[in-house]
Write a protein that holds these residues in place. Sequence first.
Motif, PDB file in Angstrom:
ATOM      1  N   PHE A 142     -90.428 -64.888  16.715  1.00  0.00           N
ATOM      2  CA  PHE A 142     -90.488 -65.284  15.301  1.00  0.00           C
ATOM      3  C   PHE A 142     -90.675 -64.096  14.370  1.00  0.00           C
ATOM      4  O   PHE A 142     -90.384 -64.174  13.170  1.00  0.00           O
ATOM      5  CB  PHE A 142     -91.631 -66.286  15.079  1.00  0.00           C
ATOM      6  CG  PHE A 142     -93.003 -65.679  15.163  1.00  0.00           C
ATOM      7  CD1 PHE A 142     -93.627 -65.175  14.032  1.00  0.00           C
ATOM      8  CD2 PHE A 142     -93.673 -65.598  16.379  1.00  0.00           C
ATOM      9  CE1 PHE A 142     -94.889 -64.608  14.099  1.00  0.00           C
ATOM     10  CE2 PHE A 142     -94.939 -65.042  16.462  1.00  0.00           C
ATOM     11  CZ  PHE A 142     -95.549 -64.538  15.320  1.00  0.00           C
ATOM     12  N   ALA A 143     -91.177 -62.975  14.896  1.00  0.00           N
ATOM     13  CA  ALA A 143     -91.457 -61.808  14.061  1.00  0.00           C
ATOM     14  C   ALA A 143     -90.280 -60.842  13.964  1.00  0.00           C
ATOM     15  O   ALA A 143     -90.393 -59.799  13.319  1.00  0.00           O
ATOM     16  CB  ALA A 143     -92.688 -61.066  14.591  1.00  0.00           C
ATOM     17  N   ARG A 178     -95.499 -58.803   9.634  1.00  0.00           N
ATOM     18  CA  ARG A 178     -96.295 -59.272  10.770  1.00  0.00           C
ATOM     19  C   ARG A 178     -95.727 -58.663  12.036  1.00  0.00           C
ATOM     20  O   ARG A 178     -94.544 -58.269  12.085  1.00  0.00           O
ATOM     21  CB  ARG A 178     -96.313 -60.807  10.864  1.00  0.00           C
ATOM     22  CG  ARG A 178     -94.936 -61.439  11.110  1.00  0.00           C
ATOM     23  CD  ARG A 178     -94.349 -62.001   9.852  1.00  0.00           C
ATOM     24  NE  ARG A 178     -92.995 -62.530  10.038  1.00  0.00           N
ATOM     25  CZ  ARG A 178     -92.702 -63.810  10.212  1.00  0.00           C
ATOM     26  NH1 ARG A 178     -93.676 -64.698  10.306  1.00  0.00           N
ATOM     27  NH2 ARG A 178     -91.468 -64.208  10.286  1.00  0.00           N
ATOM     28  N   ASP A 272    -101.631 -75.524   6.112  1.00  0.00           N
ATOM     29  CA  ASP A 272    -100.458 -76.314   5.741  1.00  0.00           C
ATOM     30  C   ASP A 272    -100.743 -77.190   4.526  1.00  0.00           C
ATOM     31  O   ASP A 272     -99.915 -77.304   3.613  1.00  0.00           O
ATOM     32  CB  ASP A 272    -100.032 -77.159   6.937  1.00  0.00           C
ATOM     33  CG  ASP A 272     -98.673 -77.799   6.741  1.00  0.00           C
ATOM     34  OD1 ASP A 272     -97.844 -77.229   6.006  1.00  0.00           O
ATOM     35  OD2 ASP A 272     -98.441 -78.867   7.314  1.00  0.00           O
ATOM     36  N   ARG A 326     -96.937 -69.078   5.222  1.00  0.00           N
ATOM     37  CA  ARG A 326     -95.887 -69.316   6.219  1.00  0.00           C
ATOM     38  C   ARG A 326     -96.052 -68.374   7.399  1.00  0.00           C
ATOM     39  O   ARG A 326     -95.844 -68.779   8.557  1.00  0.00           O
ATOM     40  CB  ARG A 326     -94.502 -69.129   5.586  1.00  0.00           C
ATOM     41  CG  ARG A 326     -93.352 -69.382   6.541  1.00  0.00           C
ATOM     42  CD  ARG A 326     -92.023 -69.449   5.810  1.00  0.00           C
ATOM     43  NE  ARG A 326     -91.728 -68.205   5.108  1.00  0.00           N
ATOM     44  CZ  ARG A 326     -91.157 -67.138   5.685  1.00  0.00           C
ATOM     45  NH1 ARG A 326     -90.853 -67.173   6.971  1.00  0.00           N
ATOM     46  NH2 ARG A 326     -90.900 -66.050   4.982  1.00  0.00           N
ATOM     47  N   TYR A 327     -96.447 -67.134   7.131  1.00  0.00           N
ATOM     48  CA  TYR A 327     -96.656 -66.179   8.220  1.00  0.00           C
ATOM     49  C   TYR A 327     -97.837 -66.598   9.091  1.00  0.00           C
ATOM     50  O   TYR A 327     -97.797 -66.455  10.316  1.00  0.00           O
ATOM     51  CB  TYR A 327     -96.889 -64.779   7.663  1.00  0.00           C
ATOM     52  CG  TYR A 327     -95.689 -64.147   6.987  1.00  0.00           C
ATOM     53  CD1 TYR A 327     -94.421 -64.695   7.108  1.00  0.00           C
ATOM     54  CD2 TYR A 327     -95.819 -62.991   6.217  1.00  0.00           C
ATOM     55  CE1 TYR A 327     -93.320 -64.123   6.498  1.00  0.00           C
ATOM     56  CE2 TYR A 327     -94.727 -62.400   5.605  1.00  0.00           C
ATOM     57  CZ  TYR A 327     -93.480 -62.973   5.741  1.00  0.00           C
ATOM     58  OH  TYR A 327     -92.384 -62.400   5.138  1.00  0.00           O
ATOM     59  N   ASP A 330     -96.655 -69.404  11.294  1.00  0.00           N
ATOM     60  CA  ASP A 330     -95.782 -68.904  12.357  1.00  0.00           C
ATOM     61  C   ASP A 330     -96.612 -68.337  13.508  1.00  0.00           C
ATOM     62  O   ASP A 330     -96.311 -68.573  14.685  1.00  0.00           O
ATOM     63  CB  ASP A 330     -94.841 -67.820  11.827  1.00  0.00           C
ATOM     64  CG  ASP A 330     -93.713 -68.374  10.975  1.00  0.00           C
ATOM     65  OD1 ASP A 330     -93.473 -69.594  11.033  1.00  0.00           O
ATOM     66  OD2 ASP A 330     -93.087 -67.583  10.245  1.00  0.00           O
ATOM     67  N   ALA A 333     -98.354 -71.158  15.384  1.00  0.00           N
ATOM     68  CA  ALA A 333     -97.415 -71.926  16.196  1.00  0.00           C
ATOM     69  C   ALA A 333     -97.115 -71.222  17.515  1.00  0.00           C
ATOM     70  O   ALA A 333     -96.861 -71.872  18.532  1.00  0.00           O
ATOM     71  CB  ALA A 333     -96.121 -72.161  15.421  1.00  0.00           C
ATOM     72  N   ALA A 334     -97.139 -69.887  17.509  1.00  0.00           N
ATOM     73  CA  ALA A 334     -96.876 -69.118  18.729  1.00  0.00           C
ATOM     74  C   ALA A 334     -98.139 -68.852  19.537  1.00  0.00           C
ATOM     75  O   ALA A 334     -98.052 -68.431  20.687  1.00  0.00           O
ATOM     76  CB  ALA A 334     -96.217 -67.780  18.358  1.00  0.00           C
TER      77      ALA A 334
END
Length: 370
Positions: A142-143, A178, A272, A326-327, A330, A333-334
Amino acid sequence: MKITVNKDDLLPALERAKRLVERRNTIPILANVKLEAVGDRLTITATDLDMQATATVPADVTEAGEMTAPAHTLGDFVKKLPGGTVSITHDDKAATIRSGRSRATLHTLPTADFPDLACGDFSHTFEIGADALARMMERVGFAISTEETRYYLNGIYMHRVTALGLPCLRMVATDGHRLALDQVTAPDGSEGMPGIILPRKAVGEMEKLLAPRKDGSARLEVSATKIRLTAGDTVFASKLIDGTFPDYGRVIPAGNGKRADLDKAALAGAVDRVSTVSSERGQAVKFSLGEGRLTLSVTNPDGGDAAEDLEADYASDPLEIGFNSRYVLDILAAFPAAQVQVALNDAGSPALFTIDGAPAPAFVLMPMRV
């Protein structure tokens, strides 16, 4: 060439191969897949000159041979067949595909024109668990940067390092805002391998190939310019990004002494919710840390404000710092654990997200002004 093959074997192989083929292609041969029948196997190959995928399926080969055919037309026709067996015959100019009462004749191109990306020497070969390889890609992918001017960041940097006295195979990706890092114990055969940058598109294809094989193993072959992955009956090869990945170790904070332990699910939900009222451009969330608590807040002059309090295992001096929501989401989520430790220094320094300070997986996030 004359063969008969089961549709349930043929279709998945065609689907895997044709993912690499653009529907509109300026080079005619690249719009085709190559089919090669030898012994009791049919090999299907597709390439876009940067990547190549080869899938092998069982087949009843009456007459060995090879041909190329339009990838999407062949794949779409086979997909619409009712099932059962598919026969493929080829003369010098055309291929005929039959199944039941259905048949189609497709124009072909010479196999001599079909490029072979996978050929050449690979300096290092090693076996690695498919699950471990896929997991590293999922945690750091994602990064990957999408900024084409810094092309050397448009992929995952895979290299061998020594961490806590142990040899590790590590993957790192960053877009400048990030950074994500993960690693596994280095497989035998990876000693001395060059550091390589896997392109973003190749990473996506490798993840799809590994997804159904997470309980098995995969073979990686590496050189300074190419990588080849073998998983089951499918072989995937890709060119690498020709560039130098930056010294990412310089941006991983080592002296962040203020640490907050937080529940990942609670943090993700709160970020969120409060970010709902943030501006589309800014997406900034303020983290206000005090003893035993974390307050998340957003102020949007045009849209209003929001705040939420969370419990936090934090005993250092109060600190306010802003992050792109959002970062943060992300990273969470990982993140593979239920508890996340965030190591901080001050409002202008990057934060480090880890599992209780462990060296991997690790995520670095640059702050924002709020």
